[in-house]
Write a protein that holds these residues in place. Structure first.
Motif, PDB file in Angstrom:
ATOM      1  N   UNK A  36       0.717  -1.105  -0.070  1.00  0.00           N
ATOM      2  CA  UNK A  36      -0.034   0.130   0.109  1.00  0.00           C
ATOM      3  C   UNK A  36       0.748   1.282   0.101  1.00  0.00           C
ATOM      4  N   UNK A  37       1.994   1.247   0.805  1.00  0.00           N
ATOM      5  CA  UNK A  37       3.089   2.292   0.638  1.00  0.00           C
ATOM      6  C   UNK A  37       3.382   2.638  -0.519  1.00  0.00           C
ATOM      7  N   UNK A  38       3.766   1.724  -1.427  1.00  0.00           N
ATOM      8  CA  UNK A  38       4.274   1.714  -2.840  1.00  0.00           C
ATOM      9  C   UNK A  38       3.262   2.671  -3.644  1.00  0.00           C
ATOM     10  N   UNK A  39       1.765   2.441  -3.493  1.00  0.00           N
ATOM     11  CA  UNK A  39       0.926   3.130  -4.039  1.00  0.00           C
ATOM     12  C   UNK A  39       0.842   4.581  -3.412  1.00  0.00           C
ATOM     13  N   UNK A  40       0.913   4.752  -2.169  1.00  0.00           N
ATOM     14  CA  UNK A  40       1.116   5.775  -1.508  1.00  0.00           C
ATOM     15  C   UNK A  40       2.058   6.753  -2.158  1.00  0.00           C
ATOM     16  N   UNK A  41       3.349   6.293  -2.224  1.00  0.00           N
ATOM     17  CA  UNK A  41       4.542   7.089  -2.792  1.00  0.00           C
ATOM     18  C   UNK A  41       4.254   7.527  -4.195  1.00  0.00           C
ATOM     19  N   UNK A  42       3.450   6.470  -5.131  1.00  0.00           N
ATOM     20  CA  UNK A  42       3.263   6.375  -6.321  1.00  0.00           C
ATOM     21  C   UNK A  42       2.279   7.885  -6.464  1.00  0.00           C
ATOM     22  N   UNK A  43       1.354   7.976  -5.677  1.00  0.00           N
ATOM     23  CA  UNK A  43       0.410   8.903  -5.483  1.00  0.00           C
ATOM     24  C   UNK A  43       0.807  10.361  -5.289  1.00  0.00           C
ATOM     25  N   UNK A  44       1.811  10.353  -4.191  1.00  0.00           N
ATOM     26  CA  UNK A  44       2.374  11.635  -3.835  1.00  0.00           C
ATOM     27  C   UNK A  44       3.494  12.140  -4.940  1.00  0.00           C
ATOM     28  N   UNK A  45       3.963  11.295  -5.784  1.00  0.00           N
ATOM     29  CA  UNK A  45       5.023  11.536  -6.826  1.00  0.00           C
ATOM     30  C   UNK A  45       4.262  12.084  -8.071  1.00  0.00           C
ATOM     31  N   UNK A  46       2.724  11.741  -8.411  1.00  0.00           N
ATOM     32  CA  UNK A  46       2.049  11.881  -9.311  1.00  0.00           C
ATOM     33  C   UNK A  46       1.518  13.289  -8.947  1.00  0.00           C
TER      34      UNK A  46
ATOM     35  N   UNK B  81      -5.178   2.831   4.819  1.00  0.00           N
ATOM     36  CA  UNK B  81      -4.167   3.425   4.260  1.00  0.00           C
ATOM     37  C   UNK B  81      -4.303   3.486   2.774  1.00  0.00           C
ATOM     38  N   UNK B  82      -5.338   2.293   2.060  1.00  0.00           N
ATOM     39  CA  UNK B  82      -5.489   2.343   0.806  1.00  0.00           C
ATOM     40  C   UNK B  82      -6.407   3.607   0.450  1.00  0.00           C
ATOM     41  N   UNK B  83      -7.240   3.615   1.350  1.00  0.00           N
ATOM     42  CA  UNK B  83      -8.421   4.762   1.174  1.00  0.00           C
ATOM     43  C   UNK B  83      -7.642   6.198   1.082  1.00  0.00           C
ATOM     44  N   UNK B  84      -6.662   6.355   2.000  1.00  0.00           N
ATOM     45  CA  UNK B  84      -5.961   7.669   2.240  1.00  0.00           C
ATOM     46  C   UNK B  84      -5.040   7.731   0.937  1.00  0.00           C
ATOM     47  N   UNK B  85      -4.383   6.675   0.466  1.00  0.00           N
ATOM     48  CA  UNK B  85      -3.539   6.747  -0.888  1.00  0.00           C
ATOM     49  C   UNK B  85      -4.482   7.307  -2.057  1.00  0.00           C
ATOM     50  N   UNK B  86      -5.972   6.662  -2.050  1.00  0.00           N
ATOM     51  CA  UNK B  86      -6.645   6.981  -3.200  1.00  0.00           C
ATOM     52  C   UNK B  86      -7.195   8.677  -3.372  1.00  0.00           C
ATOM     53  N   UNK B  87      -7.115   9.065  -1.905  1.00  0.00           N
ATOM     54  CA  UNK B  87      -7.681  10.458  -1.846  1.00  0.00           C
ATOM     55  C   UNK B  87      -6.477  11.540  -1.937  1.00  0.00           C
ATOM     56  N   UNK B  88      -5.329  11.093  -2.187  1.00  0.00           N
ATOM     57  CA  UNK B  88      -4.067  12.066  -2.440  1.00  0.00           C
ATOM     58  C   UNK B  88      -4.187  12.869  -3.508  1.00  0.00           C
ATOM     59  N   UNK B  89      -4.632  12.656  -4.861  1.00  0.00           N
ATOM     60  CA  UNK B  89      -4.626  13.431  -5.921  1.00  0.00           C
ATOM     61  C   UNK B  89      -5.651  14.826  -5.537  1.00  0.00           C
TER      62      UNK B  89
ATOM     63  N   UNK C 262      12.409   1.805   2.376  1.00  0.00           N
ATOM     64  CA  UNK C 262      13.372   2.258   1.610  1.00  0.00           C
ATOM     65  C   UNK C 262      13.367   1.743  -0.033  1.00  0.00           C
ATOM     66  N   UNK C 263      13.541   0.235   0.059  1.00  0.00           N
ATOM     67  CA  UNK C 263      13.709  -0.356  -1.214  1.00  0.00           C
ATOM     68  C   UNK C 263      12.472  -0.143  -2.076  1.00  0.00           C
ATOM     69  N   UNK C 264      11.295  -0.082  -1.286  1.00  0.00           N
ATOM     70  CA  UNK C 264       9.980   0.133  -2.112  1.00  0.00           C
ATOM     71  C   UNK C 264       9.924   1.432  -2.341  1.00  0.00           C
ATOM     72  N   UNK C 265      10.546   2.560  -1.854  1.00  0.00           N
ATOM     73  CA  UNK C 265      10.653   3.867  -2.342  1.00  0.00           C
ATOM     74  C   UNK C 265      11.328   4.022  -3.476  1.00  0.00           C
ATOM     75  N   UNK C 266      12.546   3.166  -3.415  1.00  0.00           N
ATOM     76  CA  UNK C 266      13.534   3.308  -4.679  1.00  0.00           C
ATOM     77  C   UNK C 266      12.681   2.846  -6.117  1.00  0.00           C
TER      78      UNK C 266
END
Length: 400
Positions: free
Chosen positions: A41-51, A104-112, A210-214
């Motif tokens: 889920x944190x992979x998706x969170x980082x992706x959403x924040x990057x986007x 956390x998944x819901x939180x990630x979905x709302x980021x954009x 951190x590996x996930x973030x990379x």
């Protein structure tokens, strides 16, 4: 990630460290498969924040990502503390951890659109995450008073996030910033020594994060190229972004730096270990994650148009991301007694001084190549410096 046999016993102010205990008397605590699943889920969170940052690469967009990352990372890191205290070894624990994962998944979905109406869903999902965390910790064998204090403070944070979600806009940003600021005070308001921390699991779990973030920077390569026809230039840009990621990976893990961190943390008493854990693994890794997000944001545009010059904001995101990572990594290494330090600080300054003009005046490919070259020089110099004393010692040993 338990310190290997043969390492010296550490005594700190009369406290015998966990690292000094025989392996048979100290069972190893490893990261469980469910925790790895949780990290997806944190992979998706980082992706959403990057986007989000890529679409709003301006001071306002950057401020929003700063705050969202801080608020999310605070509770995400809190779950690392939780599974350190009570590993998910029973079905009820696993079920509650999966419920937190859903939050956390819901939180990630709302980021954009968190500042454009989705902040309400973000806030209530955050309340769910806090409730699950506090409820599980109450059963972890920690002092109920310490857990209640921690839960109350986290609920205040959640209330600020929920209120901001309803009010939106600038008011939302201010309230979420207040929640961010409160996080700095929380460790001083909670009885931290009551939370006994296992260094092996704790350091390993953060290394995996951190590996996930990379991985997000690697994903940025594919997103940047999209469905474009693959050319030699695109391949070169992709390889250079990958090389930057490898350089940062080496800066973080290096010569078993994570194992050395375990050994250092295990040698401290509970109070000092926990305070250091907040500084290094909450605040310090927040800066590392922010650096990776900035790098991934710049990498998307750099890979998409490698032969073109970059806008100042995009070239800046790439350069600042790498420099911030190196600076934060150096501060962490200094705290746990790792060296050398100066080469990485010089490298961070050089990336800012040379990378930005290369990207804005020559091309994206030039900035990527320059960054890779600087990382290679810095890390190569450290490797040669580390090997030289060993070679000198080997020559000094008399031969029969």
């Amino acid at each position: 990630m338990v310190p290997r046999a043969g390492r010296p016993v550490i005594h700190t102010r009369g406290v015998i460290s966990d690292a000094s205990r025989p392996a048979a008397a100290r069972p190893e605590l490893r990261v469980s498969p469910l925790e790895l699943f949780f990290d997806l889920v944190f992979v998706f969170t980082v992706t959403q924040l990057t986007d989000s940052l890529a679409h709003h690469l301006d001071p306002s967009g950057f401020a929003r990502v700063l705050v969202m990352l801080a608020v999310i990372w605070w509770m995400y890191d809190a779950f690392i503390w939780l599974t350190n205290a009570m590993p998910p070894q029973t079905h009820p624990r696993r079920g509650l951890l999966l419920l937190g994962m859903a939050g956390f998944l819901v939180i990630s979905l709302t980021v954009p659109h968190a500042f454009e109406g989705s902040g309400v869903a973000f806030g209530w999902a955050y309340v769910l995450v806090v409730a699950v965390h506090t409820g599980m910790f109450a059963r972890a064998g920690v002092s109920r008073r310490a857990v209640a204090r921690m839960g109350q403070l986290n609920l205040v944070n959640a209330a600020l996030v929920v209120a901001g979600g309803y009010l939106q806009g600038t008011t939302e940003l201010l309230l979420w910033t207040a929640a961010f600021a409160l996080q700095f005070a929380n460790p001083y308001l909670v009885d931290l020594p009551q939370f006994q921390l296992r260094s092996d699991h704790f350091v390993e779990r953060h290394g995996l994060v951190m590996i996930i973030a990379f991985g997000e920077s690697v994903i940025a390569i594919g997103v940047g190229i999209g469905d474009a026809h693959l050319t030699a230039t695109l391949i070169a840009a992709a390889m250079l972004v990958l090389a930057v990621c490898v350089g940062l990976w080496w800066a973080y893990f290096g010569e078993d730096d994570d194992e050395r961190a375990v050994h250092f943390m295990a040698g401290l008493d509970d109070a000092r270990r926990n305070r250091l854990a907040v500084r290094l693994y909450n605040l310090g890794h927040y800066l590392l994650l922010l650096g990776v997000i900035l790098l991934a944001t710049g990498a998307k545009s750099a890979v998409a148009h490698p032969e073109e010059v970059l806008h100042t904001d995009t070239a800046g995101a790439l350069a600042v991301g790498v420099a911030l990572f190196l600076a934060a990594n150096t501060a962490i290494r200094r705290t746990i007694g790792l060296s050398p330090l100066l080469p990485r600080l010089v490298g961070a300054a050089a990336v800012l001084a040379l990378g930005l003009p290369l990207g804005t005046r020559v091309s994206a490919l030039a900035e990527l190549a320059g960054t890779v070259a600087l990382l290679a020089v810095v890390l190569g110099f450290e490797e040669l410096r580390a090997r030289r004393p060993a070679a000198q010692r080997a020559r000094a040993v008399p031969v029969d």
